[in-house]
Write an enzyme that holds these catalytic residues in place. Structure first.
Site, PDB file in Angstrom:
ATOM      1  N   THR A 228       0.844  -1.193   0.000  1.00 32.85           N
ATOM      2  CA  THR A 228       0.000   0.000   0.000  1.00 32.85           C
ATOM      3  C   THR A 228       0.877   1.241   0.000  1.00 32.85           C
ATOM      4  O   THR A 228       1.965   1.225   0.575  1.00 32.85           O
ATOM      5  CB  THR A 228      -0.953   0.044   1.210  1.00 32.85           C
ATOM      6  OG1 THR A 228      -1.720   1.255   1.151  1.00 32.85           O
ATOM      7  CG2 THR A 228      -0.207  -0.006   2.540  1.00 32.85           C
TER       8      THR A 228
ATOM      9  N   ASN B 293      -0.477   4.002   1.182  1.00 33.41           N
ATOM     10  CA  ASN B 293      -1.203   4.838   2.137  1.00 33.41           C
ATOM     11  C   ASN B 293      -0.653   4.599   3.556  1.00 33.41           C
ATOM     12  O   ASN B 293      -0.800   3.496   4.106  1.00 33.41           O
ATOM     13  CB  ASN B 293      -2.693   4.475   2.039  1.00 33.41           C
ATOM     14  CG  ASN B 293      -3.566   5.289   2.969  1.00 33.41           C
ATOM     15  OD1 ASN B 293      -3.218   5.497   4.126  1.00 33.41           O
ATOM     16  ND2 ASN B 293      -4.695   5.737   2.460  1.00 33.41           N
TER      17      ASN B 293
ATOM     18  N   ASP C 138      -8.252  -2.859  -1.099  1.00 37.95           N
ATOM     19  CA  ASP C 138      -8.919  -1.695  -1.651  1.00 37.95           C
ATOM     20  C   ASP C 138     -10.074  -1.383  -0.721  1.00 37.95           C
ATOM     21  O   ASP C 138     -10.815  -2.285  -0.312  1.00 37.95           O
ATOM     22  CB  ASP C 138      -9.424  -1.948  -3.067  1.00 37.95           C
ATOM     23  CG  ASP C 138      -9.691  -0.640  -3.801  1.00 37.95           C
ATOM     24  OD1 ASP C 138      -8.728   0.139  -3.983  1.00 37.95           O
ATOM     25  OD2 ASP C 138     -10.857  -0.371  -4.162  1.00 37.95           O
TER      26      ASP C 138
HETATM   27  P1  ITT Z   1      -3.245   2.073  -1.890  1.00 34.77           P
HETATM   28  O1  ITT Z   1      -4.122   1.839  -3.091  1.00 34.77           O
HETATM   29  O2  ITT Z   1      -1.816   2.286  -2.239  1.00 34.77           O
HETATM   30  O3  ITT Z   1      -3.427   1.022  -0.820  1.00 34.77           O
HETATM   31  P2  ITT Z   1      -5.031   4.318  -1.486  1.00 34.77           P
HETATM   32  O4  ITT Z   1      -5.198   5.331  -0.382  1.00 34.77           O
HETATM   33  O5  ITT Z   1      -5.009   4.828  -2.900  1.00 34.77           O
HETATM   34  O6  ITT Z   1      -3.709   3.465  -1.187  1.00 34.77           O
HETATM   35  P3  ITT Z   1      -7.537   2.985  -1.973  1.00 34.77           P
HETATM   36  O7  ITT Z   1      -7.522   3.190  -3.429  1.00 34.77           O
HETATM   37  O8  ITT Z   1      -7.982   1.655  -1.426  1.00 34.77           O
HETATM   38  O9  ITT Z   1      -6.116   3.219  -1.306  1.00 34.77           O
HETATM   39  O10 ITT Z   1      -8.455   4.126  -1.345  1.00 34.77           O
HETATM   40  C1  ITT Z   1      -8.863   4.031  -0.040  1.00 34.77           C
HETATM   41  C2  ITT Z   1      -9.428   5.377   0.389  1.00 34.77           C
HETATM   42  O11 ITT Z   1     -10.652   5.148   1.119  1.00 34.77           O
HETATM   43  C3  ITT Z   1      -8.489   6.058   1.358  1.00 34.77           C
HETATM   44  O12 ITT Z   1      -7.524   6.828   0.671  1.00 34.77           O
HETATM   45  C4  ITT Z   1      -9.466   6.881   2.186  1.00 34.77           C
HETATM   46  O13 ITT Z   1      -9.851   8.036   1.479  1.00 34.77           O
HETATM   47  C5  ITT Z   1     -10.677   5.944   2.273  1.00 34.77           C
HETATM   48  N1  ITT Z   1     -10.562   5.054   3.447  1.00 34.77           N
HETATM   49  C6  ITT Z   1     -10.311   3.713   3.430  1.00 34.77           C
HETATM   50  N2  ITT Z   1     -10.210   3.219   4.668  1.00 34.77           N
HETATM   51  C7  ITT Z   1     -10.416   4.253   5.495  1.00 34.77           C
HETATM   52  C8  ITT Z   1     -10.400   4.379   6.897  1.00 34.77           C
HETATM   53  O14 ITT Z   1     -10.126   3.353   7.694  1.00 34.77           O
HETATM   54  N3  ITT Z   1     -10.640   5.582   7.408  1.00 34.77           N
HETATM   55  C9  ITT Z   1     -10.887   6.645   6.619  1.00 34.77           C
HETATM   56  N4  ITT Z   1     -10.875   6.632   5.283  1.00 34.77           N
HETATM   57  C10 ITT Z   1     -10.647   5.429   4.716  1.00 34.77           C
END
Ligand code: ITT
Length: 198
Positions: free
Chosen positions: A13, A15, A75
């Site tokens: 990830t 993130n 995701d």
């Molecule tokens: P990776 O794909 O590299 O893992 P990303 O942030 O782009 O990172 P996603 O495409 O899965 O990941 O998007 C997930 C988004 O959903 C994240 O950036 C937040 O905006 C939201 N999100 C997911 N889980 C969350 C949480 O526990 N608390 C708050 N927001 C969340």
């Protein structure tokens, strides 16, 4: 699956908020956890899937293929019922550069539908892969309410506007352990931990 020791697991990830939560759950496994920082300069796969599960598989397979590692990717996102499930799989790239801007957009979209709150859920689809294919997958979901204005400074992303009724607070207003105990990601990664140790 039997994990031969010491096996490595790539937490794929970009993130930092996700990574911190995942490490807290998988940290004591008999596995060497590696991250994308251990594989610098990998291209980020394009998230072209229409569902969380498709995107989780797509990311995990891309990173496993590029690195040769046993890889987990997830995701996740927020589904707001009054907005027909938006922002959903587009949560990360939803309108607005900053989260305060995204929250304001959501407020405007809800207002256009004559409301200021809604039932909502966070969803996390997780995929475990090897370079030659999918090994295992699962999904976790947490139900709550979309609540503006934002409250709390913990967590990340949409946590300040996600009110969890049983706690009477948003997920940004609880401890990391409290969030992990009920969250979509907590559920999915605890299942992964059980799978890897079973
Ligand atoms: P990776 O794909 O590299 O893992 P990303 O942030 O782009 O990172 P996603 O495409 O899965 O990941 O998007 C997930 C988004 O959903 C994240 O950036 C937040 O905006 C939201 N999100 C997911 N889980 C969350 C949480 O526990 N608390 C708050 N927001 C969340």
């Amino acid at each position: 699956m039997t994990v031969s020791r010491p096996e490595r697991l790539l937490l794929a990830t970009t993130n930092g908020g996700k990574l911190r939560e995942i490490r807290a759950i998988l940290g004591n496994l008999p596995l060497t956890l590696v991250t994308l920082a251990d594989h610098p300069a990998l291209p980020e796969p394009e998230e072209t899937g229409l569902t969380f599960a498709e995107n989780a598989r797509l990311k995990a397979l891309a990173y496993a293929g590029a690195t040769g590692e046993l890889t987990v990717a997830e995701d996740s996102g927020l589904e707001i019922d009054a907005l027909d499930g938006e922002p959903g799989v587009r949560s990360a790239r939803f309108n607005g550069e900053s989260y305060p801007e995204k929250f304001a957009t959501i407020g405007r979209m809800l207002g256009a539908r004559g409301t200021d709150s809604s039932t909502a859920r966070f969803v996390c689809a997780l995929a475990l892969t090897r370079p030659d294919g999918l090994v295992w997958e699962t999904t976790g979901t947490v139900e709550g309410r979309l609540q503006l204005p934002a409250r709390g400074h913990g967590g990340f992303g949409y946590d300040p506007i996600f009110y969890y009724p049983a706690y009477g607070r948003t997920l940004a207003d609880v401890t990391d352990d409290e969030k992990a105990a009920v969250s979509h990601r907590g559920q999915a990664f605890r299942r992964l931990r059980s799978y890897l140790t079973s």
